[in-house]
Design a protein around this motif. Structure first.
Motif, PDB file in Angstrom:
ATOM      1  N   LEU A 175      37.354  36.343  40.497  1.00  0.00           N
ATOM      2  CA  LEU A 175      38.468  37.122  40.062  1.00  0.00           C
ATOM      3  C   LEU A 175      38.902  38.611  40.623  1.00  0.00           C
ATOM      4  O   LEU A 175      39.951  38.699  41.150  1.00  0.00           O
ATOM      5  CB  LEU A 175      38.571  37.422  38.673  1.00  0.00           C
ATOM      6  CG  LEU A 175      38.819  36.342  37.597  1.00  0.00           C
ATOM      7  CD1 LEU A 175      38.357  36.622  36.030  1.00  0.00           C
ATOM      8  CD2 LEU A 175      40.080  35.854  37.669  1.00  0.00           C
ATOM      9  N   ASP A 176      37.809  39.310  40.828  1.00  0.00           N
ATOM     10  CA  ASP A 176      38.133  40.572  41.606  1.00  0.00           C
ATOM     11  C   ASP A 176      38.473  40.368  43.084  1.00  0.00           C
ATOM     12  O   ASP A 176      39.082  41.325  43.529  1.00  0.00           O
ATOM     13  CB  ASP A 176      36.579  41.374  41.558  1.00  0.00           C
ATOM     14  CG  ASP A 176      36.202  41.840  40.098  1.00  0.00           C
ATOM     15  OD1 ASP A 176      37.356  41.672  39.247  1.00  0.00           O
ATOM     16  OD2 ASP A 176      35.283  42.187  40.028  1.00  0.00           O
ATOM     17  N   HIS A 177      38.206  39.158  43.755  1.00  0.00           N
ATOM     18  CA  HIS A 177      38.480  39.205  45.135  1.00  0.00           C
ATOM     19  C   HIS A 177      39.687  38.502  45.392  1.00  0.00           C
ATOM     20  O   HIS A 177      40.423  38.814  46.346  1.00  0.00           O
ATOM     21  CB  HIS A 177      37.532  38.660  45.838  1.00  0.00           C
ATOM     22  CG  HIS A 177      36.127  39.323  46.193  1.00  0.00           C
ATOM     23  ND1 HIS A 177      35.135  39.522  45.321  1.00  0.00           N
ATOM     24  CD2 HIS A 177      35.839  40.176  47.508  1.00  0.00           C
ATOM     25  CE1 HIS A 177      34.169  40.474  45.831  1.00  0.00           C
ATOM     26  NE2 HIS A 177      34.715  40.800  47.045  1.00  0.00           N
ATOM     27  N   VAL A 178      40.089  37.685  44.578  1.00  0.00           N
ATOM     28  CA  VAL A 178      41.161  36.785  44.684  1.00  0.00           C
ATOM     29  C   VAL A 178      42.498  37.041  43.879  1.00  0.00           C
ATOM     30  O   VAL A 178      43.378  37.131  44.318  1.00  0.00           O
ATOM     31  CB  VAL A 178      40.837  35.436  44.493  1.00  0.00           C
ATOM     32  CG1 VAL A 178      42.019  34.337  44.566  1.00  0.00           C
ATOM     33  CG2 VAL A 178      39.722  34.863  45.219  1.00  0.00           C
ATOM     34  N   TRP A 179      42.169  37.743  42.729  1.00  0.00           N
ATOM     35  CA  TRP A 179      43.099  38.203  41.636  1.00  0.00           C
ATOM     36  C   TRP A 179      43.071  39.747  41.868  1.00  0.00           C
ATOM     37  O   TRP A 179      41.893  40.281  42.098  1.00  0.00           O
ATOM     38  CB  TRP A 179      43.364  37.843  40.201  1.00  0.00           C
ATOM     39  CG  TRP A 179      43.422  36.196  40.274  1.00  0.00           C
ATOM     40  CD1 TRP A 179      44.810  36.107  39.713  1.00  0.00           C
ATOM     41  CD2 TRP A 179      42.810  35.017  40.467  1.00  0.00           C
ATOM     42  NE1 TRP A 179      45.096  34.650  39.914  1.00  0.00           N
ATOM     43  CE2 TRP A 179      43.792  34.052  40.390  1.00  0.00           C
ATOM     44  CE3 TRP A 179      41.462  34.595  40.927  1.00  0.00           C
ATOM     45  CZ2 TRP A 179      43.227  32.733  40.402  1.00  0.00           C
ATOM     46  CZ3 TRP A 179      41.067  33.323  41.065  1.00  0.00           C
ATOM     47  CH2 TRP A 179      42.218  32.476  40.854  1.00  0.00           C
ATOM     48  N   ASP A 180      44.066  40.530  41.269  1.00  0.00           N
ATOM     49  CA  ASP A 180      44.061  41.829  41.314  1.00  0.00           C
ATOM     50  C   ASP A 180      42.942  42.292  40.362  1.00  0.00           C
ATOM     51  O   ASP A 180      42.585  41.561  39.089  1.00  0.00           O
ATOM     52  CB  ASP A 180      45.394  42.462  40.701  1.00  0.00           C
ATOM     53  CG  ASP A 180      45.445  43.879  40.894  1.00  0.00           C
ATOM     54  OD1 ASP A 180      44.970  44.659  39.918  1.00  0.00           O
ATOM     55  OD2 ASP A 180      46.057  44.601  41.769  1.00  0.00           O
ATOM     56  N   ARG A 181      42.087  43.392  40.725  1.00  0.00           N
ATOM     57  CA  ARG A 181      41.184  43.890  39.863  1.00  0.00           C
ATOM     58  C   ARG A 181      41.590  44.187  38.270  1.00  0.00           C
ATOM     59  O   ARG A 181      40.784  44.125  37.346  1.00  0.00           O
ATOM     60  CB  ARG A 181      40.524  45.029  40.383  1.00  0.00           C
ATOM     61  CG  ARG A 181      39.587  44.821  41.500  1.00  0.00           C
ATOM     62  CD  ARG A 181      38.799  45.977  41.929  1.00  0.00           C
ATOM     63  NE  ARG A 181      37.895  45.892  42.890  1.00  0.00           N
ATOM     64  CZ  ARG A 181      36.788  45.375  43.016  1.00  0.00           C
ATOM     65  NH1 ARG A 181      36.051  45.345  41.597  1.00  0.00           N
ATOM     66  NH2 ARG A 181      35.797  45.194  43.682  1.00  0.00           N
ATOM     67  N   ASN A 182      42.976  44.422  38.234  1.00  0.00           N
ATOM     68  CA  ASN A 182      43.524  44.706  36.962  1.00  0.00           C
ATOM     69  C   ASN A 182      44.104  43.678  36.114  1.00  0.00           C
ATOM     70  O   ASN A 182      44.537  43.599  35.198  1.00  0.00           O
ATOM     71  CB  ASN A 182      44.586  45.953  36.963  1.00  0.00           C
ATOM     72  CG  ASN A 182      44.260  46.920  37.455  1.00  0.00           C
ATOM     73  OD1 ASN A 182      43.134  47.646  37.200  1.00  0.00           O
ATOM     74  ND2 ASN A 182      44.851  47.614  38.503  1.00  0.00           N
ATOM     75  N   TYR A 183      43.814  42.360  36.791  1.00  0.00           N
ATOM     76  CA  TYR A 183      44.061  41.145  36.262  1.00  0.00           C
ATOM     77  C   TYR A 183      43.519  40.901  34.754  1.00  0.00           C
ATOM     78  O   TYR A 183      42.398  41.023  34.420  1.00  0.00           O
ATOM     79  CB  TYR A 183      43.571  39.865  36.894  1.00  0.00           C
ATOM     80  CG  TYR A 183      44.090  38.623  36.412  1.00  0.00           C
ATOM     81  CD1 TYR A 183      45.284  38.194  36.454  1.00  0.00           C
ATOM     82  CD2 TYR A 183      42.851  37.892  35.854  1.00  0.00           C
ATOM     83  CE1 TYR A 183      45.551  36.647  36.030  1.00  0.00           C
ATOM     84  CE2 TYR A 183      43.197  36.464  35.118  1.00  0.00           C
ATOM     85  CZ  TYR A 183      44.581  36.205  35.354  1.00  0.00           C
ATOM     86  OH  TYR A 183      44.892  34.789  34.771  1.00  0.00           O
ATOM     87  N   ASP A 184      44.457  40.753  33.586  1.00  0.00           N
ATOM     88  CA  ASP A 184      44.187  40.799  32.364  1.00  0.00           C
ATOM     89  C   ASP A 184      44.292  39.455  31.673  1.00  0.00           C
ATOM     90  O   ASP A 184      44.244  39.207  30.483  1.00  0.00           O
ATOM     91  CB  ASP A 184      44.392  41.883  31.531  1.00  0.00           C
ATOM     92  CG  ASP A 184      46.014  41.922  31.477  1.00  0.00           C
ATOM     93  OD1 ASP A 184      46.878  41.125  32.062  1.00  0.00           O
ATOM     94  OD2 ASP A 184      46.597  42.935  31.063  1.00  0.00           O
ATOM     95  N   GLY A 185      44.878  38.264  32.711  1.00  0.00           N
ATOM     96  CA  GLY A 185      45.120  37.128  32.107  1.00  0.00           C
ATOM     97  C   GLY A 185      43.572  36.191  31.538  1.00  0.00           C
ATOM     98  O   GLY A 185      42.666  36.823  31.583  1.00  0.00           O
ATOM     99  N   ASP A 186      43.819  34.973  31.518  1.00  0.00           N
ATOM    100  CA  ASP A 186      42.998  34.251  31.201  1.00  0.00           C
ATOM    101  C   ASP A 186      41.869  34.144  32.340  1.00  0.00           C
ATOM    102  O   ASP A 186      42.471  33.445  33.428  1.00  0.00           O
ATOM    103  CB  ASP A 186      43.507  32.728  30.640  1.00  0.00           C
ATOM    104  CG  ASP A 186      42.472  31.655  30.164  1.00  0.00           C
ATOM    105  OD1 ASP A 186      41.452  32.135  30.275  1.00  0.00           O
ATOM    106  OD2 ASP A 186      43.006  30.688  29.448  1.00  0.00           O
ATOM    107  N   PRO A 187      40.756  34.238  32.254  1.00  0.00           N
ATOM    108  CA  PRO A 187      39.717  34.024  33.329  1.00  0.00           C
ATOM    109  C   PRO A 187      39.364  32.699  33.596  1.00  0.00           C
ATOM    110  O   PRO A 187      38.708  32.321  34.613  1.00  0.00           O
ATOM    111  CB  PRO A 187      38.411  34.843  32.636  1.00  0.00           C
ATOM    112  CG  PRO A 187      38.800  34.603  31.211  1.00  0.00           C
ATOM    113  CD  PRO A 187      40.176  34.820  31.017  1.00  0.00           C
ATOM    114  N   ASN A 188      39.813  31.547  32.636  1.00  0.00           N
ATOM    115  CA  ASN A 188      39.889  30.115  33.182  1.00  0.00           C
ATOM    116  C   ASN A 188      40.624  30.066  34.010  1.00  0.00           C
ATOM    117  O   ASN A 188      40.633  28.729  34.551  1.00  0.00           O
ATOM    118  CB  ASN A 188      40.023  29.411  31.757  1.00  0.00           C
ATOM    119  CG  ASN A 188      38.963  29.570  30.631  1.00  0.00           C
ATOM    120  OD1 ASN A 188      37.686  29.837  31.116  1.00  0.00           O
ATOM    121  ND2 ASN A 188      39.134  29.514  29.382  1.00  0.00           N
TER     122      ASN A 188
END
Length: 225
Positions: A175-188
């Protein structure tokens, strides 16, 4: 360290070869751009010393063609004295460093060693796991010589797993590398993309490269599954 010197001034090329060999380098020389391009494609050089003004193909074209072909050798380009435009274009075409003529041989040697150290930890442009090949530069993936079409996000997830093949990569890390570190959506969302990868790079080929380590994360088999 294996070095290719591409320089059309014979005396300078010979002097560089003698000096670098005395410093412990393995050195090959090409006297024109066409020969330099051909030699660079035939052998795994650590660093290429590349002059700009070359017969056949100039240094800019040689550099850009090597990069387009996926060659990730370190490239130190020799530029004109105080040639700011030369230096800028050298970096824009893919060179890692430059040195203005005339130059100190000691500085050249120090630059080559520093370049080799810096690039030593750089991941290869093409990651190969069995018959699975991930071209990091071209953003393409093939299996058994067939192209696998991935979305940008699927490729990014696969790249993270491939860079650490054989190791468990956590969902949070992906998640940290592919999505923004501030991503707060569904981790699934990671599971969704991993499932898509399995359907594309594993299932059609009867492989199991993408493995789930329950409660920890995911692992990509080093042999491609």
């Amino acid at each position: 360290m294996r070095v290719l010197v591409v320089e059309d001034e014979r005396r300078l090329a010979a002097a560089l070869q003698r000096g670098l060999e005395a410093e412990g380098f393995v050195v090959d020389v090409a006297l024109d751009g066409v020969t330099g391009l051909r030699q660079a494609g035939r052998a795994p050089y650590d660093v290429i010393v590349l002059d700009i003004m070359l017969p056949g193909l100039n240094g800019y074209r040689v550099c850009s063609m090597l990069r387009a072909a996926g060659n990730d050798a370190g490239i130190l380009m020799l530029t004109a004295k105080d040639g700011e435009w030369d230096e800028a274009e050298a970096l824009d075409t893919g060179a890692d460093d430059f040195l203005s003529k005339p130059f100190s041989f000691m500085v050249l040697v120090a630059r080559l060693r520093a370049l080799a150290r810096r690039l030593g930890s750089r991941p290869p442009q093409v990651l190969r796991l069995g018959d699975l090949a991930i071209d990091v530069s071209a953003r393409t993936c093939t299996r058994a010589s067939g192209t696998i079409h991935l979305t940008a996000r699927e490729f990014a997830v696969l790249e993270q797993l491939a860079l650490r093949a054989g190791q468990v990569v956590s969902k949070r890390d992906i998640l940290d590398h592919v999505w923004d570190r501030n991503y707060d959506g569904d981790p699934n969302v990671v599971e969704v993309h991993v499932s898509a990868l399995r359907r594309k790079i594993d299932t059609p080929f009867g492989r199991t490269a993408v493995q789930t380590v329950r409660g920890v994360g995911y692992r990509l088999a080093v042999d491609g599954g």
